[in-house]
Motif scaffolding. Structure first.
Motif, PDB file in Angstrom:
ATOM      1  N   MET A 132      11.113 -39.697 -34.157  1.00 54.48           N
ATOM      2  CA  MET A 132       9.839 -39.021 -34.379  1.00 54.48           C
ATOM      3  C   MET A 132       8.910 -39.852 -35.263  1.00 54.48           C
ATOM      4  O   MET A 132       7.708 -39.964 -34.988  1.00 54.48           O
ATOM      5  CB  MET A 132      10.078 -37.654 -35.010  1.00 54.48           C
ATOM      6  N   GLY A 133       9.460 -40.460 -36.313  1.00 49.72           N
ATOM      7  CA  GLY A 133       8.630 -41.265 -37.200  1.00 49.72           C
ATOM      8  C   GLY A 133       8.022 -42.465 -36.499  1.00 49.72           C
ATOM      9  O   GLY A 133       6.865 -42.829 -36.761  1.00 49.72           O
ATOM     10  N   GLU A 134       8.787 -43.086 -35.598  1.00 46.73           N
ATOM     11  CA  GLU A 134       8.257 -44.250 -34.885  1.00 46.73           C
ATOM     12  C   GLU A 134       7.165 -43.857 -33.891  1.00 46.73           C
ATOM     13  O   GLU A 134       6.233 -44.630 -33.655  1.00 46.73           O
ATOM     14  CB  GLU A 134       9.404 -44.965 -34.169  1.00 46.73           C
ATOM     15  N   ILE A 135       7.274 -42.672 -33.302  1.00 45.92           N
ATOM     16  CA  ILE A 135       6.222 -42.214 -32.389  1.00 45.92           C
ATOM     17  C   ILE A 135       4.928 -41.958 -33.150  1.00 45.92           C
ATOM     18  O   ILE A 135       3.841 -42.398 -32.743  1.00 45.92           O
ATOM     19  CB  ILE A 135       6.686 -40.960 -31.636  1.00 45.92           C
ATOM     20  N   LEU A 136       5.024 -41.264 -34.279  1.00 45.78           N
ATOM     21  CA  LEU A 136       3.826 -41.018 -35.081  1.00 45.78           C
ATOM     22  C   LEU A 136       3.259 -42.314 -35.639  1.00 45.78           C
ATOM     23  O   LEU A 136       2.036 -42.517 -35.654  1.00 45.78           O
ATOM     24  CB  LEU A 136       4.162 -40.050 -36.221  1.00 45.78           C
ATOM     25  N   ASP A 137       4.145 -43.202 -36.084  1.00 44.54           N
ATOM     26  CA  ASP A 137       3.679 -44.477 -36.616  1.00 44.54           C
ATOM     27  C   ASP A 137       3.034 -45.326 -35.530  1.00 44.54           C
ATOM     28  O   ASP A 137       2.052 -46.032 -35.786  1.00 44.54           O
ATOM     29  CB  ASP A 137       4.856 -45.236 -37.246  1.00 44.54           C
ATOM     30  N   GLY A 138       3.578 -45.263 -34.304  1.00 46.55           N
ATOM     31  CA  GLY A 138       2.972 -46.016 -33.207  1.00 46.55           C
ATOM     32  C   GLY A 138       1.574 -45.531 -32.880  1.00 46.55           C
ATOM     33  O   GLY A 138       0.679 -46.336 -32.591  1.00 46.55           O
TER      34      GLY A 138
END
Length: 436
Positions: A132-138
Motif C-alpha cells: 500500500m505504501g508503494e502505491i501511494l508513494d508511486g
C-alpha cells in the motif's frame, strides 16, 4: 549405488548386481568369503572391456576432469513496443492462473513472501508486487516528477468545472424559490424539480470534467511506470480515441447504481413506509460499495488495453477477485487522505469568504451567501486548489492498483521491463535485473 548429484552412471554399477568378471553367485561390493584375489588398483585393470571411457564417470576418490563451459545461447531480443498500454489482454500464465511474485520471482530458493524480491525500477514503482505504501508513494512521485503535465491537466479541468459551477450557483441556484411546505404539493414539486434540474447541470459539468481528467492522467501515470515523461499533447493524443468508450462506461456504471437503488427503494415508495426505506438503504449501501470496488479497475483496463466496455468490466472483475478487501482498503485510505486534504484547503477559505462577504456568517443560515460574489469566488478558488491536488492522486492510485494486480496475476512486469528497455530481465533469477 552412488547417488551423488550430478553424476549419471551409464549402465548398472558393480554394487547393483554381480560384479563383472566374478565367479557365478558372487556379488559385487566388498571382498566375499573365499575371495583372496586383491582388487585391481585405480587406473589399472578395468571392471570390463565395455566400461565407458574415462571422463564420463570416475570413482569417488578420483579427481574430476574439467568440464567445458556451456556455450552461451543468444537470447533473442524483442523490440520494445511503443507503449505497454497497447497490450490487448493478459500476458504471462494462462487465464485463471496466478504468477507468484510476477513471473521470475517464483523460482525455487527465491525470496519468500516475508521479504521483498529485488526488482528493477525504471519509473516510479519497482516491477514487482506493491504494498500500500508503494502505491501511494508511486502516485505522489508521479505528481512530483511529472508536475507540469499532471498539474496542468488537473488545474485546467478543475478551473473549467468551478467556473461553470460558479455561474450556475449565481444565476440559476440563487434564483430558485425555497421550498415552502405550506404552499401545497404542486408548488413544492415544482420547486424541487427546478432545483434538481439546476443541480443536475452542475453534476453533468463535474462528470465530464472528471472523465477528461481521468483519461489524460491515466496516460501520464502509465508512461511514468516505464520512466517516460508525457506532455499534455501526448496524453491527449493517446486518450482521445478512448474518450467515447470511457463516457459510455461511466454512464453505464452510474445507470446501474441508480437502477439498483430504485429497485431496493421501490417497495418502500409503494408502501409509503419509512422502515422499508431505511432497510432498502441499508441493503443498497454495501451493495454499491461492493460493486464499486469490483469494477474500480474497469477504467484503466478500458484505456490501457483498448478493450470494449463489457471486456473492461470482466477484466476488472477478474483482477479484483480474491483481492477485494485489499483494494477496498487502499481505495478507502486514498479517499480519506484526499478528503482530509480537501477539508484542510476548503474550510478555512470557506469561513474566510463568509467573513469578508456582506452577509457575514449569518448567510449560512438564510442562504444569502449564494448571492455574494466575494464568497462564491473564494469558494471556487478553494475548490480549484483542492481538486488540482486530489484528482491526480485518486487517478494515480487507481492506475497503480491496476498495474499491481496485473503484475501479481499475469506477470505484467516482464512486459513492462521489455517496454522500458531492460535487457535480459527475468532470465537470471539469482540476480536483480539492471536497467538499460
Amino acid at each position: 549405488m552412488n547417488d551423488s548429484p550430478g553424476r549419471a552412471v551409464p549402465g548398472p554399477s558393480p554394487s547393483d548386481g554381480e560384479r563383472p568378471g566374478a565367479p557365478d553367485g558372487q556379488q559385487g561390493g566388498g571382498p566375499q568369503q573365499g575371495d583372496t584375489a586383491p582388487r585391481p588398483p585405480a587406473g589399472g585393470q578395468k571392471w570390463s572391456a565395455e566400461q565407458p571411457p574415462p571422463g564420463e564417470w570416475q570413482s569417488p576418490g578420483a579427481p574430476q576432469p574439467p568440464q567445458p563451459a556451456p556455450a552461451p545461447t543468444a537470447v533473442p531480443q524483442q523490440p520494445a513496443p511503443r507503449s505497454w498500454a497497447a497490450s490487448t489482454g493478459p500476458t504471462g500464465p494462462a487465464a485463471g492462473q496466478q504468477a507468484p511474485y510476477g513471473g521470475q520471482y517464483g523460482y525455487p530458493g527465491g525470496p519468500g513472501p516475508w521479504g521483498k524480491p529485488p526488482a528493477a525500477k525504471p519509473g516510479t514503482i519497482p516491477l514487482r508486487p506493491l504494498d500500500m505504501g508503494e502505491i501511494l508513494d508511486g502516485a505522489v512521485a508521479t505528481m512530483r516528477g511529472q508536475w507540469r503535465s499532471v498539474l496542468s491537466i488537473s488545474l485546467v479541468v478543475a478551473t473549467i468545472v468551478q467556473v461553470v459551477d460558479l455561474v450556475l450557483k449565481k444565476y440559476a441556484l440563487a434564483d430558485l424559490p425555497a421550498p415552502d411546505p405550506e404552499a401545497g404539493p404542486g408548488a413544492l414539486l415544482d420547486a424541487m424539480g427546478a432545483s434538481l434540474m439546476s443541480s443536475s447541470a452542475s453534476l453533468l459539468i463535474q462528470f465530464i470534467g472528471g472523465i477528461l481528467a481521468a483519461a489524460l492522467l491515466t496516460m501520464v501515470f502509465s508512461r511514468a511506470v516505464l520512466g517516460r515523461s508525457s506532455t499534455v499533447a501526448e496524453a491527449w493524443r493517446d486518450a482521445r480515441p478512448r474518450l467515447p468508450h470511457l463516457v459510455g462506461l461511466t454512464l453505464l456504471l452510474g445507470l446501474g447504481a441508480a437502477v439498483l437503488v430504485a429497485v431496493l427503494l421501490l417497495p418502500a415508495v409503494l408502501a409509503r413506509s419509512i422502515g422499508l426505506a431505511l432497510l432498502g438503504a441499508l441493503v443498497a449501501f454495501p451493495l454499491l460499495i461492493w460493486l464499486g470496488i469490483k469494477f474500480s479497475l474497469a477504467s484503466p483496463a478500458l484505456m490501457l488495453e483498448k478493450s470494449s466496455i463489457p471486456t473492461a468490466l470482466r477484466r476488472s472483475s477478474k483482477l479484483v477477485r480474491g483481492s477485494w478487501w485489499r483494494i477496498f482498503g487502499i481505495t478507502a485510505l486514498t479517499a480519506l487522505i484526499t478528503g482530509f486534504i480537501s477539508a484542510v484547503i476548503i474550510y478555512p477559505l470557506l469561513f474566510l469568504g463568509a467573513a469578508v462577504s456582506g452577509s457575514g456568517f449569518s448567510g449560512f443560515e438564510d442562504g444569502t451567501l449564494l448571492d455574494d460574489w466575494t464568497f462564491l469566488v473564494i469558494l471556487g478558488i478553494a475548490s480549484v486548489i483542492a481538486q488540482t491536488i486530489t484528482l491526480p492522486m485518486q487517478s494515480g492510485v487507481t492506475v497503480l492498483l491496476y498495474v499491481d494486480q496485473r503484475i501479481r496475476r499475469e506477470a505484467l512486469d516482464l512486459e513492462l521491463a521489455r517496454a522500458a528497455g531492460l535487457e535480459n530481465y527475468g532470465t537470471d533469477p539469482t540476480a536483480p535485473p539492471t536497467g538499460g
